[in-house]
Design an enzyme around this catalytic site. Structure first.
Site, PDB file in Angstrom:
ATOM      1  N   ASN A  98      -0.184   0.836   6.085  1.00 31.78           N
ATOM      2  CA  ASN A  98       0.618  -0.309   5.016  1.00 31.78           C
ATOM      3  C   ASN A  98       1.614  -1.355   5.937  1.00 31.78           C
ATOM      4  O   ASN A  98       2.361  -1.249   6.953  1.00 31.78           O
ATOM      5  CB  ASN A  98       1.443   0.654   3.883  1.00 31.78           C
ATOM      6  CG  ASN A  98       2.427  -0.273   3.612  1.00 31.78           C
ATOM      7  OD1 ASN A  98       1.742  -1.564   2.752  1.00 31.78           O
ATOM      8  ND2 ASN A  98       3.247   0.056   2.328  1.00 31.78           N
ATOM      9  N   GLY A  99       0.884  -2.584   5.700  1.00 32.28           N
ATOM     10  CA  GLY A  99       2.106  -3.750   6.066  1.00 32.28           C
ATOM     11  C   GLY A  99       0.960  -4.792   6.732  1.00 32.28           C
ATOM     12  O   GLY A  99      -0.114  -4.415   5.995  1.00 32.28           O
ATOM     13  N   GLU A 101      15.669 -20.676 -14.609  1.00 32.94           N
ATOM     14  CA  GLU A 101      15.064 -19.852 -14.691  1.00 32.94           C
ATOM     15  C   GLU A 101      16.353 -18.553 -14.600  1.00 32.94           C
ATOM     16  O   GLU A 101      15.969 -17.830 -15.002  1.00 32.94           O
ATOM     17  CB  GLU A 101      14.890 -19.569 -12.968  1.00 32.94           C
ATOM     18  CG  GLU A 101      14.230 -18.041 -12.511  1.00 32.94           C
ATOM     19  CD  GLU A 101      12.995 -17.881 -13.194  1.00 32.94           C
ATOM     20  OE1 GLU A 101      12.074 -18.072 -14.113  1.00 32.94           O
ATOM     21  OE2 GLU A 101      13.563 -16.379 -13.321  1.00 32.94           O
ATOM     22  N   GLU A 133      15.589 -12.615 -21.120  1.00 36.56           N
ATOM     23  CA  GLU A 133      14.346 -12.139 -21.690  1.00 36.56           C
ATOM     24  C   GLU A 133      15.009 -10.840 -21.492  1.00 36.56           C
ATOM     25  O   GLU A 133      13.716  -9.472 -22.001  1.00 36.56           O
ATOM     26  CB  GLU A 133      13.403 -12.547 -20.474  1.00 36.56           C
ATOM     27  CG  GLU A 133      13.707 -12.362 -19.635  1.00 36.56           C
ATOM     28  CD  GLU A 133      12.192 -12.584 -18.168  1.00 36.56           C
ATOM     29  OE1 GLU A 133      10.679 -12.987 -18.912  1.00 36.56           O
ATOM     30  OE2 GLU A 133      12.462 -12.889 -17.598  1.00 36.56           O
ATOM     31  N   LYS A 192       4.082  -8.025 -18.834  1.00 38.08           N
ATOM     32  CA  LYS A 192       4.549  -7.960 -17.241  1.00 38.08           C
ATOM     33  C   LYS A 192       3.219  -9.291 -16.913  1.00 38.08           C
ATOM     34  O   LYS A 192       3.593 -10.773 -16.412  1.00 38.08           O
ATOM     35  CB  LYS A 192       4.209  -6.784 -16.272  1.00 38.08           C
ATOM     36  CG  LYS A 192       3.816  -7.667 -15.254  1.00 38.08           C
ATOM     37  CD  LYS A 192       5.586  -8.045 -15.121  1.00 38.08           C
ATOM     38  CE  LYS A 192       5.469  -8.560 -13.183  1.00 38.08           C
ATOM     39  NZ  LYS A 192       6.792  -9.399 -12.883  1.00 38.08           N
ATOM     40  N   CYS A 244       0.708  -1.054   0.345  1.00 33.73           N
ATOM     41  CA  CYS A 244      -0.131  -0.030  -0.398  1.00 33.73           C
ATOM     42  C   CYS A 244       1.029   1.009   0.113  1.00 33.73           C
ATOM     43  O   CYS A 244       1.938   0.947   0.857  1.00 33.73           O
ATOM     44  CB  CYS A 244      -1.218   0.079   1.420  1.00 33.73           C
ATOM     45  SG  CYS A 244      -1.782  -1.321   1.310  1.00 33.73           S
ATOM     46  N   TRP A 284      -2.946  -2.186  -1.726  1.00 39.82           N
ATOM     47  CA  TRP A 284      -2.341  -3.821  -2.128  1.00 39.82           C
ATOM     48  C   TRP A 284      -3.028  -4.553  -1.662  1.00 39.82           C
ATOM     49  O   TRP A 284      -2.312  -4.301  -0.623  1.00 39.82           O
ATOM     50  CB  TRP A 284      -1.091  -3.439  -2.932  1.00 39.82           C
ATOM     51  CG  TRP A 284      -0.657  -4.739  -3.484  1.00 39.82           C
ATOM     52  CD1 TRP A 284      -0.081  -5.449  -1.741  1.00 39.82           C
ATOM     53  CD2 TRP A 284      -0.457  -4.946  -4.685  1.00 39.82           C
ATOM     54  NE1 TRP A 284       0.465  -6.746  -3.262  1.00 39.82           N
ATOM     55  CE2 TRP A 284       0.150  -6.550  -4.720  1.00 39.82           C
ATOM     56  CE3 TRP A 284      -0.524  -4.345  -5.663  1.00 39.82           C
ATOM     57  CZ2 TRP A 284       0.706  -7.260  -5.672  1.00 39.82           C
ATOM     58  CZ3 TRP A 284      -0.322  -5.209  -6.688  1.00 39.82           C
ATOM     59  CH2 TRP A 284      -0.256  -6.679  -7.057  1.00 39.82           C
ATOM     60  N   ARG A 320       3.533   1.646  -7.851  1.00 37.19           N
ATOM     61  CA  ARG A 320       3.675   0.796  -6.749  1.00 37.19           C
ATOM     62  C   ARG A 320       2.126  -0.250  -6.877  1.00 37.19           C
ATOM     63  O   ARG A 320       2.780  -1.618  -6.384  1.00 37.19           O
ATOM     64  CB  ARG A 320       3.447   1.384  -5.057  1.00 37.19           C
ATOM     65  CG  ARG A 320       4.115   2.158  -4.814  1.00 37.19           C
ATOM     66  CD  ARG A 320       3.846   3.237  -3.406  1.00 37.19           C
ATOM     67  NE  ARG A 320       3.450   2.140  -2.083  1.00 37.19           N
ATOM     68  CZ  ARG A 320       4.885   1.959  -1.612  1.00 37.19           C
ATOM     69  NH1 ARG A 320       6.197   2.323  -2.007  1.00 37.19           N
ATOM     70  NH2 ARG A 320       4.624   0.596  -0.926  1.00 37.19           N
ATOM     71  N   HIS A 359      25.071 -36.197 -23.425  1.00 33.65           N
ATOM     72  CA  HIS A 359      24.511 -35.930 -25.295  1.00 33.65           C
ATOM     73  C   HIS A 359      23.172 -35.156 -26.089  1.00 33.65           C
ATOM     74  O   HIS A 359      22.615 -35.006 -26.608  1.00 33.65           O
ATOM     75  CB  HIS A 359      22.186 -36.783 -23.524  1.00 33.65           C
ATOM     76  CG  HIS A 359      22.367 -37.449 -23.005  1.00 33.65           C
ATOM     77  ND1 HIS A 359      22.969 -39.170 -23.723  1.00 33.65           N
ATOM     78  CD2 HIS A 359      22.869 -37.699 -21.637  1.00 33.65           C
ATOM     79  CE1 HIS A 359      23.408 -39.430 -22.265  1.00 33.65           C
ATOM     80  NE2 HIS A 359      22.935 -39.018 -21.754  1.00 33.65           N
ATOM     81  N   LYS A 396      15.927 -15.387 -17.246  1.00 36.00           N
ATOM     82  CA  LYS A 396      16.280 -13.990 -16.354  1.00 36.00           C
ATOM     83  C   LYS A 396      17.365 -13.104 -17.812  1.00 36.00           C
ATOM     84  O   LYS A 396      17.293 -12.196 -18.137  1.00 36.00           O
ATOM     85  CB  LYS A 396      16.729 -14.128 -15.430  1.00 36.00           C
ATOM     86  CG  LYS A 396      16.606 -13.885 -14.250  1.00 36.00           C
ATOM     87  CD  LYS A 396      14.737 -12.783 -14.176  1.00 36.00           C
ATOM     88  CE  LYS A 396      13.438 -13.146 -14.897  1.00 36.00           C
ATOM     89  NZ  LYS A 396      12.906 -14.453 -14.413  1.00 36.00           N
TER      90      LYS A 396
HETATM   91  C1  AGP Z   1       9.155 -13.798 -16.033  1.00 34.00           C
HETATM   92  O1  AGP Z   1      10.317 -13.141 -16.093  1.00 34.00           O
HETATM   93  C2  AGP Z   1       9.098 -13.442 -17.461  1.00 34.00           C
HETATM   94  N1  AGP Z   1       8.132 -11.978 -17.229  1.00 34.00           N
HETATM   95  C3  AGP Z   1       7.268 -14.616 -17.440  1.00 34.00           C
HETATM   96  O2  AGP Z   1       7.911 -15.797 -18.192  1.00 34.00           O
HETATM   97  C4  AGP Z   1       6.104 -14.773 -16.605  1.00 34.00           C
HETATM   98  O3  AGP Z   1       6.592 -15.569 -15.252  1.00 34.00           O
HETATM   99  C5  AGP Z   1       4.844 -15.555 -17.150  1.00 34.00           C
HETATM  100  O4  AGP Z   1       4.259 -14.955 -18.173  1.00 34.00           O
HETATM  101  C6  AGP Z   1       4.026 -15.865 -16.084  1.00 34.00           C
HETATM  102  O5  AGP Z   1       3.670 -14.650 -15.547  1.00 34.00           O
HETATM  103  P1  AGP Z   1       2.365 -15.369 -14.685  1.00 34.00           P
HETATM  104  O6  AGP Z   1       3.525 -15.500 -12.919  1.00 34.00           O
HETATM  105  O7  AGP Z   1       1.944 -13.719 -13.796  1.00 34.00           O
HETATM  106  O8  AGP Z   1       1.255 -16.058 -14.507  1.00 34.00           O
END
Ligand code: AGP
Length: 606
Positions: free
Chosen positions: A98-99, A479, A486, A601, A2, A74, A27, A502, A483
């Site tokens: 907030n918290g 992962e 992307e 996002k 928040c 939030w 935020r 392999h 990172k």
């Molecule tokens: C992760 O860095 C990416 N932005 C993407 O893979 C993301 O994790 C994926 O789109 C899933 O999103 P969500 O967790 O909001 O479902």
């Protein structure tokens, strides 16, 4: 999280407060509200939705005044709605918060037994009730606030006003709050962006500080009323920089927020003394009947599922099947009605993951969501939900959501293990002791971020990277590769290290750097062989491990040592240097770190 802002000074508090809320919108929030002292009483207005919706509902005229509070919510407890929005006014006391109040349920019960009635589902509402209770018992305003604060457990930053009083009181414990010292005006805010346009002179409050502001007079004390001395600091931030708390990008801010995000995800859920994990409002079906657990998600959230599979199968001895949501939803999986389906999503709005949840529900299975956004589609339409309290994640590349997802999975594993009689309170106490060390261990890694930046800067010219890991750290390198690719647009591929012979070994030469994640566990020696294979083919190795090994260090271009932890929690630590490496490479390459090309996002379409 928040956002809070408070103002005391000239007429026109309403415009200043609304402008401040607009500066906090980045935020992330789901509702907003305002309170202004007018004619001796505090007038409030609240609205689910955007700040602009709130502004359209009020106007400067009917909210005239020179002192007020405002809030963007939030949601953590209580879905987004007008009655759950802040400010909360009880009697003549108005509060914004907030918290997370960890003991709000027991306080609420006790207050209800004293005849007090509640109108919201929030944890916050217990605060004004407690203050009114102490006022009714004869305490003065300031003392009543202090007494109420001493009853609270958890994290909070609050602003308080009272009908008939020219005093505004604020207090901080674990949630961020600062004081702005302007020209003939005083302010409070969750962070600098809200008020950077009015002043660049701030007092960064410390835990247990209580601020009292009356007609421009400022006093800061501890909970017992003893005055404390806090320095007024002048910061040279631009508005844009201030939004990111001084960090260059949201992603970097969110990487560095991980210690606090993990701490907040634990709040109210771990009871070390009793050796148990508790989840509010989680009503799972009979766990003794669960014959298989499905874990379904996309992207980073899917990688969290792959890590959780190792945890769950090792400790619960229940088969776990993981799947990418866009595959699960179309392959007509063979599901048993007693299976449990766990769907993971930071946003709770990913189209494929929502579709997978509907597919499972259609077949009569119980669906449990792990989400970061309260009130999101996935959290509302699944039968159960456990939230990661990571706070808003603005950067497109998911970081703190990932580590808090793994944290939730770990707690869920302990919770299920207890229910199934596989883990006793001593087992859980032992696991919780390791879990509670994580925020400190992550901080230790973050303190060495300059080392990672140097590795990144020296190797950002490569166009391809290979990532290798084994066991629970194979998803970790998946992962890490995601990172890097992307946000820096460098091609990165992750492989189970045992697969090198392999195929991938054909890629190795001086132009193919290899990132290896290998804590010194049962597969370390095997992975050392992989490192030898790479080095003998002129490949370059960057080793992330938990024990310095001279032999491997002599063969690697760089070795980064992470703190030791138990097997199930290693990925939470191993991923942090990989997040940083990806960030620093992208930053030095000049890509749009927070909004990488072609990415959103939340992928709300197929
Ligand atoms: C992760 O860095 C990416 N932005 C993407 O893979 C993301 O994790 C994926 O789109 C899933 O999103 P969500 O967790 O909001 O479902």
């Amino acid at each position: 999280m928040c956002g809070i802002v408070g103002y005391q000074g000239r007429e026109g508090a309403c415009d200043i407060l609304i402008d401040a809320l607009r500066r906090l919108e980045y935020r992330g929030y789901d509702s907003a509200g305002i309170a202004v002292l007018q004619g001796g009483s505090v007038k409030i207005a609240r609205k689910q939705g955007k700040v602009s919706d709130l502004w359209n509902m009020i106007s400067s005229e009917n909210f005239a005044g020179s002192m007020g509070l405002a809030h963007t919510r939030w949601a953590t407890h209580g879905v987004p709605s007008e009655r759950n929005a802040h400010p909360h006014k009880v009697g003549d006391v108005t509060v914004v918060h907030n918290g997370i109040i960890e003991n709000y349920l027991e306080l609420k019960e006790s207050l209800k037994q004293d005849g007090r009635t509640f109108v919201s589902d929030t944890d916050t509402e217990v605060i004004p009730h407690l203050i009114v209770d102490y006022l009714d018992k004869g305490s003065g305003f300031e003392e009543a606030v202090r007494q109420a604060l001493k009853r609270l457990k958890g994290s909070y930053a609050i602003g308080v006003m009272k009908d008939g009083s020219e005093t505004m009181i604020a207090a901080k414990k674990e949630s961020p709050l600062l004081v702005g010292v302007g020209d003939g005006e005083l302010m409070i805010a969750s962070d600098a962006p809200a008020i950077i346009n009015r002043t660049n002179r701030f007092i960064f409050l410390e835990d247990n500080d209580v601020v009292t502001m009356t007609n421009g007079e400022l006093k800061i004390t501890d909970f017992d009323g003893t005055e404390v001395d806090r320095e007024v600091k002048t910061v040279q931030w631009t508005g844009a920089m201030a939004e990111k708390g001084g960090y260059r990008h949201f992603m970097l801010k969110e990487i560095f927020e991980q210690p606090r995000a993990l701490s907040e995800t634990l709040i109210g859920r771990i009871r070390e003394e009793e050796g148990e994990v508790v989840f509010d409002d989680l009503d799972l079906p009979d766990v003794s009947k669960i014959r298989k657990i499905w874990m379904v998600a996309c992207g980073t959230s899917y990688h969290a599922c792959l890590i959780a599979r190792h945890m769950f199968e090792a400790n619960l001895r229940v088969p776990v099947e993981t799947d990418i949501a866009s595959e699960f939803r179309y392959r007509d999986p063979i599901l048993d009605r007693d299976d449990l389906v766990i769907l993971v999503s930071q946003s709770g709005e990913t189209a494929d993951t929502i579709a997978a949840m509907k597919e499972a529900r259609k077949k009569g299975l119980y669906t449990l969501a792990i989400c970061n956004v309260l009130g999101s589609t996935l959290s509302r339409e699944s039968q159960g939900v456990v939230y990661t309290h990571a706070g808003p994640e603005i950067g497109v590349a998911s970081t703190k959501a990932f580590t808090t997802q793994i944290t939730v999975f770990f707690m869920l594993m302990l919770y299920l293990g207890r229910l199934k009689g596989l883990l006793d309170s001593n087992d859980i106490r032992r696991h919780l002791a390791e879990l509670k060390k994580l925020p400190r261990n992550i901080t230790a890694i973050l303190d060495s971020s300059a080392v990672i930046e140097e590795i990144a800067r020296a190797n950002m010219h490569y166009r391809h990277f290979l990532f290798l890991g084994r066991g629970i750290n194979f998803p970790t390198v998946l992962e890490g590769a995601l990172k890097l690719k992307e946000i820096s647009y460098i091609h990165a591929e992750a492989y189970a290290a045992g697969e090198m012979k392999h195929g991938p070994i054909a890629l190795i030469d001086e132009n193919m750097p290899v990132v290896v994640v290998s804590p010194k566990d049962q597969t370390y020696k095997k992975t050392c062989s992989n490192i030898e294979e790479v080095v003998t083919r002129r490949g370059r190795v960057f080793l992330f491990t938990d024990t310095f090994d001279h032999d491997m260090a002599s063969k690697s271009d760089a070795v980064f040592v992470i703190p030791e932890t138990i097997y199930e929690l290693q990925p939470i630590l191993s991923i942090v240097p990989l997040q940083l490496m990806a960030y620093y490479m992208a930053n030095h390459l000049g890509t749009d770190v927070d909004q990488p090309r072609n990415l959103a996002k939340s992928v709300t379409v197929e």
